[in-house]
Design a protein around this motif. Structure first.
Motif, short mmCIF file in Angstrom:
data_model
loop_
_atom_site.label_atom_id
_atom_site.label_comp_id
_atom_site.label_asym_id
_atom_site.label_seq_id
_atom_site.Cartn_x
_atom_site.Cartn_y
_atom_site.Cartn_z
N ILE A 86 0.84 -1.20 0.00
CA ILE A 86 0.00 0.00 0.00
C ILE A 86 0.87 1.25 0.00
CG2 ILE A 86 -1.63 1.33 1.42
CD1 ILE A 86 -2.87 -1.36 2.26
N LYS A 87 1.93 1.23 0.79
CA LYS A 87 2.84 2.38 0.86
C LYS A 87 3.50 2.62 -0.50
CE LYS A 87 6.58 4.26 3.65
NZ LYS A 87 7.48 4.02 4.77
N ARG A 88 3.94 1.55 -1.17
CA ARG A 88 4.55 1.70 -2.50
C ARG A 88 3.56 2.28 -3.50
NH1 ARG A 88 6.57 -3.41 -1.43
NH2 ARG A 88 4.96 -4.34 -2.75
N GLU A 89 2.32 1.80 -3.44
CA GLU A 89 1.29 2.31 -4.36
C GLU A 89 1.03 3.79 -4.12
OE1 GLU A 89 -2.14 -0.17 -3.85
OE2 GLU A 89 -1.24 -1.85 -4.94
N ARG A 90 0.94 4.20 -2.86
CA ARG A 90 0.73 5.62 -2.54
C ARG A 90 1.90 6.46 -3.03
NH1 ARG A 90 -1.48 5.53 3.67
NH2 ARG A 90 -3.57 4.77 3.19
N LYS A 91 3.09 5.97 -2.79
CA LYS A 91 4.28 6.72 -3.21
C LYS A 91 4.31 6.89 -4.72
CE LYS A 91 9.29 6.67 -2.69
NZ LYS A 91 10.44 5.94 -2.16
N ALA A 92 3.97 5.84 -5.45
CA ALA A 92 3.95 5.91 -6.92
C ALA A 92 2.87 6.89 -7.39
CB ALA A 92 3.70 4.53 -7.51
N LYS A 93 1.71 6.88 -6.74
CA LYS A 93 0.63 7.78 -7.13
C LYS A 93 1.01 9.23 -6.85
CE LYS A 93 -4.31 8.23 -7.07
NZ LYS A 93 -5.57 7.61 -6.69
N VAL A 94 1.64 9.50 -5.71
CA VAL A 94 2.08 10.86 -5.39
C VAL A 94 3.15 11.31 -6.38
CG1 VAL A 94 3.34 12.24 -3.68
CG2 VAL A 94 1.46 10.79 -2.96
N GLN A 95 4.06 10.42 -6.71
CA GLN A 95 5.11 10.74 -7.68
C GLN A 95 4.47 11.10 -9.03
OE1 GLN A 95 8.34 10.86 -6.89
NE2 GLN A 95 8.90 11.53 -8.93
N GLN A 96 3.43 10.38 -9.41
CA GLN A 96 2.73 10.64 -10.67
C GLN A 96 2.01 12.00 -10.61
OE1 GLN A 96 -0.33 7.79 -11.50
NE2 GLN A 96 -0.29 8.19 -13.70
N LEU A 97 1.41 12.32 -9.47
CA LEU A 97 0.72 13.61 -9.31
C LEU A 97 1.70 14.78 -9.39
CD1 LEU A 97 -1.83 12.87 -6.44
CD2 LEU A 97 -2.38 13.46 -8.81
N LEU A 98 2.90 14.60 -8.82
CA LEU A 98 3.88 15.69 -8.76
C LEU A 98 4.70 15.84 -10.04
CD1 LEU A 98 5.19 15.27 -5.11
CD2 LEU A 98 3.53 16.93 -5.97
N GLU A 99 4.61 14.88 -10.92
CA GLU A 99 5.40 14.91 -12.14
C GLU A 99 5.04 16.14 -12.98
OE1 GLU A 99 5.85 11.89 -15.78
OE2 GLU A 99 6.09 11.04 -13.77
N GLY A 100 6.01 17.03 -13.15
CA GLY A 100 5.82 18.23 -13.95
C GLY A 100 5.06 19.34 -13.24
N GLN A 101 4.72 19.17 -11.97
CA GLN A 101 3.93 20.14 -11.23
C GLN A 101 4.76 21.01 -10.27
OE1 GLN A 101 0.66 20.65 -11.77
NE2 GLN A 101 0.64 19.03 -13.30
N ALA A 102 6.05 20.73 -10.13
CA ALA A 102 6.89 21.45 -9.19
C ALA A 102 7.08 22.89 -9.65
CB ALA A 102 8.24 20.77 -9.05
N LEU A 103 6.92 23.83 -8.71
CA LEU A 103 7.07 25.25 -9.00
C LEU A 103 8.34 25.82 -8.39
CD1 LEU A 103 3.35 26.31 -8.34
CD2 LEU A 103 4.42 25.80 -10.53
N ASN A 104 9.20 24.97 -7.85
CA ASN A 104 10.44 25.42 -7.24
C ASN A 104 11.33 26.07 -8.31
OD1 ASN A 104 9.23 23.43 -5.53
ND2 ASN A 104 11.13 23.42 -4.36
N LYS A 105 12.00 27.14 -7.91
CA LYS A 105 12.91 27.85 -8.82
C LYS A 105 14.32 27.77 -8.26
CE LYS A 105 9.39 31.11 -10.38
NZ LYS A 105 9.00 32.52 -10.44
N ALA A 106 15.29 27.79 -9.15
CA ALA A 106 16.68 27.68 -8.73
C ALA A 106 17.22 29.00 -8.18
CB ALA A 106 17.54 27.20 -9.90
N ASP A 107 16.85 30.09 -8.77
CA ASP A 107 17.39 31.40 -8.34
C ASP A 107 16.31 32.21 -7.64
OD1 ASP A 107 15.96 31.55 -10.67
OD2 ASP A 107 17.10 33.25 -11.46
N VAL A 108 16.17 31.97 -6.33
CA VAL A 108 15.18 32.68 -5.53
C VAL A 108 15.88 33.41 -4.40
CG1 VAL A 108 13.26 31.17 -6.09
CG2 VAL A 108 14.73 30.59 -4.20
N ASP A 109 15.20 34.41 -3.87
CA ASP A 109 15.85 35.26 -2.88
C ASP A 109 15.26 35.17 -1.48
OD1 ASP A 109 13.49 36.34 -3.74
OD2 ASP A 109 14.20 38.40 -3.88
#
Length: 188
Positions: A86-109
């Motif tokens: 169950i934990k592996r399935e949840r982790k895979a689903k969260v990974q799929q949800l976050l794929e391409g959705q990250a808004l983190n930027k490299a150069d922030v102040d």
């Protein structure tokens, strides 16, 4: 060659003397009519006593106990395997949800601090992201040891899968905001 203590005692005759003394102290058996030939009558081989109702012998008790413990171990292993699956399935689903959705930027102040898992954590954001994060338009999700900045909708989807992974999602209705756009609960 060294003789054992037993051998030495037998050679000296002390052991024989003790046996003879014991025989003299015991009364001689009385002759019995049943022992006509000097030999006791033939006895049937030993038969085990039938167990009383409610009693079981020790070997059976140990066998039952071992079987029960083995069943409990097997059940615990199956439960652990199921939880891991169950934990592996949840982790895979969260990974799929976050794929391409990250808004983190490299150069922030700026850095936004928050409490997660009993410790103060931080995520690096720019000024616009900080305002949106404090207003509840953005959220922070923990994934693979990193804190990922995502939209509120993605954070809510992750919360449905595994609520423990949502590190920060401000509810603006529950927390008052001061004139700087910082929630009141962050004043330290």
């Amino acid at each position: 060659m060294v003789d054992s203590l037993r051998d030495q005692l037998l050679k000296s005759g002390i052991v024989k003397q003790l046996k003879d003394e014991k025989r003299q102290q015991q009364p001689a058996p009385k002759p019995n009519a049943a022992f006509a030939g000097g030999k006791p009558p033939h006895k049937p081989p030993h038969q085990p006593k039938p167990a009383r109702s409610g009693e079981i012998d020790l070997a059976k008790a140990y066998a039952i106990r071992a079987q029960t413990e083995a069943q409990e171990r097997k059940r615990a292993e199956q439960e652990a395997a199921e939880l891991a699956r169950i934990k592996r399935e949840r982790k895979a689903k969260v990974q799929q949800l976050l794929e391409g959705q990250a808004l983190n930027k490299a150069d922030v102040d700026q850095v936004r601090h928050f409490e997660y898992g009993g410790k103060i954590r931080r995520v690096h954001v720019d000024t616009h992201q900080l305002a949106d994060l404090n207003a509840g338009k953005l959220g922070v999700v923990q994934n693979a040891g990193r804190y990922v900045l995502v939209t509120q909708a993605v954070a809510e989807q992750v919360r449905e899968v595994d609520p423990h992974l949502v590190a920060l999602l401000v509810n603006p209705a529950a927390v008052g905001v001061d004139e700087d756009g910082i929630p009141d609960d962050l004043m330290w």
